[in-house]
Design a protein around this motif. Structure first.
Motif, PDB file in Angstrom:
ATOM      1  N   LEU A  74     -28.072 -32.669  -8.599  1.00  0.00           N
ATOM      2  CA  LEU A  74     -29.212 -31.047  -8.277  1.00  0.00           C
ATOM      3  C   LEU A  74     -30.580 -31.048  -8.322  1.00  0.00           C
ATOM      4  O   LEU A  74     -31.543 -30.289  -7.202  1.00  0.00           O
ATOM      5  CB  LEU A  74     -28.567 -30.032  -8.035  1.00  0.00           C
ATOM      6  CG  LEU A  74     -26.981 -29.518  -8.048  1.00  0.00           C
ATOM      7  CD1 LEU A  74     -26.898 -28.552  -8.307  1.00  0.00           C
ATOM      8  CD2 LEU A  74     -27.266 -29.285  -6.231  1.00  0.00           C
ATOM      9  N   ILE A  75     -30.626 -31.932  -9.372  1.00  0.00           N
ATOM     10  CA  ILE A  75     -32.102 -31.491  -9.883  1.00  0.00           C
ATOM     11  C   ILE A  75     -32.723 -32.902 -10.648  1.00  0.00           C
ATOM     12  O   ILE A  75     -33.805 -33.236 -10.189  1.00  0.00           O
ATOM     13  CB  ILE A  75     -32.158 -30.708 -11.354  1.00  0.00           C
ATOM     14  CG1 ILE A  75     -31.765 -28.834 -10.584  1.00  0.00           C
ATOM     15  CG2 ILE A  75     -33.613 -30.378 -12.106  1.00  0.00           C
ATOM     16  CD1 ILE A  75     -31.527 -28.129 -11.927  1.00  0.00           C
ATOM     17  N   GLU A  76     -31.831 -33.504 -11.312  1.00  0.00           N
ATOM     18  CA  GLU A  76     -31.988 -35.051 -11.804  1.00  0.00           C
ATOM     19  C   GLU A  76     -32.000 -36.025 -11.014  1.00  0.00           C
ATOM     20  O   GLU A  76     -31.309 -35.829 -10.228  1.00  0.00           O
ATOM     21  CB  GLU A  76     -31.668 -35.607 -12.829  1.00  0.00           C
ATOM     22  CG  GLU A  76     -31.739 -33.240 -14.308  1.00  0.00           C
ATOM     23  CD  GLU A  76     -31.694 -34.219 -15.702  1.00  0.00           C
ATOM     24  OE1 GLU A  76     -31.298 -35.283 -16.407  1.00  0.00           O
ATOM     25  OE2 GLU A  76     -30.232 -32.955 -16.197  1.00  0.00           O
ATOM     26  N   THR A 131     -21.774 -32.941  -7.735  1.00  0.00           N
ATOM     27  CA  THR A 131     -22.691 -32.055  -6.787  1.00  0.00           C
ATOM     28  C   THR A 131     -22.742 -31.815  -5.166  1.00  0.00           C
ATOM     29  O   THR A 131     -22.520 -30.981  -5.103  1.00  0.00           O
ATOM     30  CB  THR A 131     -23.462 -33.556  -6.434  1.00  0.00           C
ATOM     31  OG1 THR A 131     -24.694 -34.181  -7.845  1.00  0.00           O
ATOM     32  CG2 THR A 131     -25.321 -32.820  -6.121  1.00  0.00           C
ATOM     33  N   ASP A 173     -25.222 -34.502 -13.463  1.00  0.00           N
ATOM     34  CA  ASP A 173     -24.979 -33.047 -12.907  1.00  0.00           C
ATOM     35  C   ASP A 173     -24.888 -32.152 -13.596  1.00  0.00           C
ATOM     36  O   ASP A 173     -23.480 -31.167 -13.239  1.00  0.00           O
ATOM     37  CB  ASP A 173     -24.718 -33.348 -11.446  1.00  0.00           C
ATOM     38  CG  ASP A 173     -25.729 -32.122 -10.288  1.00  0.00           C
ATOM     39  OD1 ASP A 173     -26.191 -31.623 -11.197  1.00  0.00           O
ATOM     40  OD2 ASP A 173     -25.361 -32.312  -8.785  1.00  0.00           O
ATOM     41  N   GLU A 175     -26.434 -28.991 -13.705  1.00  0.00           N
ATOM     42  CA  GLU A 175     -25.728 -27.404 -12.837  1.00  0.00           C
ATOM     43  C   GLU A 175     -24.730 -27.296 -12.014  1.00  0.00           C
ATOM     44  O   GLU A 175     -24.670 -26.604 -11.538  1.00  0.00           O
ATOM     45  CB  GLU A 175     -27.196 -28.008 -12.244  1.00  0.00           C
ATOM     46  CG  GLU A 175     -28.595 -26.880 -12.967  1.00  0.00           C
ATOM     47  CD  GLU A 175     -28.723 -28.109 -14.073  1.00  0.00           C
ATOM     48  OE1 GLU A 175     -29.575 -27.738 -15.342  1.00  0.00           O
ATOM     49  OE2 GLU A 175     -28.512 -29.514 -13.623  1.00  0.00           O
TER      50      GLU A 175
END
Length: 321
Positions: A74-76, A131, A173, A175
């Motif tokens: 989601l972010i990295e 994810t 992940d 998150e």
């Protein structure tokens, strides 16, 4: 076996031990594998799709739909585990390219369709970074009404592998893992504490490798790729089941000992990012007493596993034709 098979969907990053999990799920009579969704993790997502299709074909599986999912967390950025699983993610065994293609829809769409289209609630088995599952839960929260349980391979009570405290799937992940814990359905965490214990003896690995049946032989080759312990004189190394243990836990839940415990994921940057913090204290501590209480998901955390039971179950299942 009594009753109807359990409808299951596997979300994976195939991956040597994800492949072992797929081989088991396809052949266990108590499981009805409805779909497989793919996410970046052990290798890139297109490699995961290719590997998944190949494994299903080698196993002689029916035309189970396979969908491509998220190509990064989601972010990295994505961070593969090719040093463990080989350049192709499958131990560089030189497996053939699959003859059929993936589903025409993406992973979230396939998950949505298969979950809500099932007459009985579905059990999700994520053996990868979470994810796809997080995207599903945030996009279509209504699917939870037809999810029986989520049994995920991830996290650790004690020691990590990606970091000293974080397991790879959650670390990849964090998150997404935190979203999973808010799903509002029963969740079982099959973490590293049991993951590392289930090891197939070297003599059994050799027997699988010598099989003339493609799926059984593939299971042996995969187990031999990531040895857990050397055999006598260096021959016939034992091999860990890894992710396949989570699928065994769905087929035979009595093989693990769990406790319902508060779990949260550390999202802060630094050395604890991705840690699954499992609260095993018998009573609140000073932090909570002095106003530091926070909401934590209750998760069935696997703390012990009957190794012989799951090894026997796995060997009997993958030898089916």
């Amino acid at each position: 076996m009594t009753g109807q098979p359990i409808p299951v969907i596997i979300d994976c990053d195939t991956g040597v031990d994800d492949a072992l999990a797929l081989l088991f799920a396809v052949r266990h009579p108590g499981l009805d594998l409805r779909a497989v969704t793919c996410v970046a993790g052990n290798t890139d997502v297109d490699g995961v799709v290719r590997n998944t299709l190949t494994v299903l074909e080698e196993a002689g599986a029916p035309d189970i739909p396979v969908a491509r999912g998220a190509e990064r967390p989601l972010i990295e950025p994505a961070r593969s585990a090719r040093h463990v699983h080989g350049v192709d993610g499958m131990g560089d065994l030189g497996l053939p390219a699959p003859r059929r293609g993936r589903a025409a829809v993406d992973a979230v769409t396939l998950l949505y369709r298969e979950i809500l289209g099932s007459r009985t609630p579905v059990t999700l088995i994520p053996t990868a970074p979470l994810t796809n599952i997080a995207l599903l839960l945030r996009t279509h929260p209504e699917v939870t009404r037809n999810i029986e349980r989520i049994v995920f391979m991830g996290g650790a009570v004690a020691t990590g592998n990606a970091t000293p405290v974080a397991e790879f799937n959650v670390w990849h992940d964090p998150e997404a893992a935190a979203v999973l814990l808010t799903a509002g359905v029963p969740i079982t965490m099959y973490g590293l504490d049991v993951f590392t214990q289930v090891v197939v003896p070297g003599t059994d690995v050799r027997r699988l490798r010598e099989s003339r049946e493609p799926g059984t032989r593939l299971a042996g080759e995969l187990l031999a790729h990531r040895p857990s312990a050397p055999g006598p004189d260096g021959d016939d190394p034992a091999g860990g089941l890894g992710d396949a243990g989570a699928v065994c836990a769905v087929a035979d839940p009595a093989g693990i000992t769990t406790r319902l415990l508060p779990v949260e994921v550390c999202l802060a940057p630094g050395p604890t990012r991705g840690q699954t913090i499992v609260d095993r204290r018998p009573r609140p501590g000073e932090s909570e007493i002095h106003g530091g209480a926070r909401e934590q998901a209750l998760v069935e955390v696997a703390l012990a596993v009957d190794v012989e039971r799951y090894v026997k179950l796995y060997l009997e299942t993958v030898a089916r034709r």
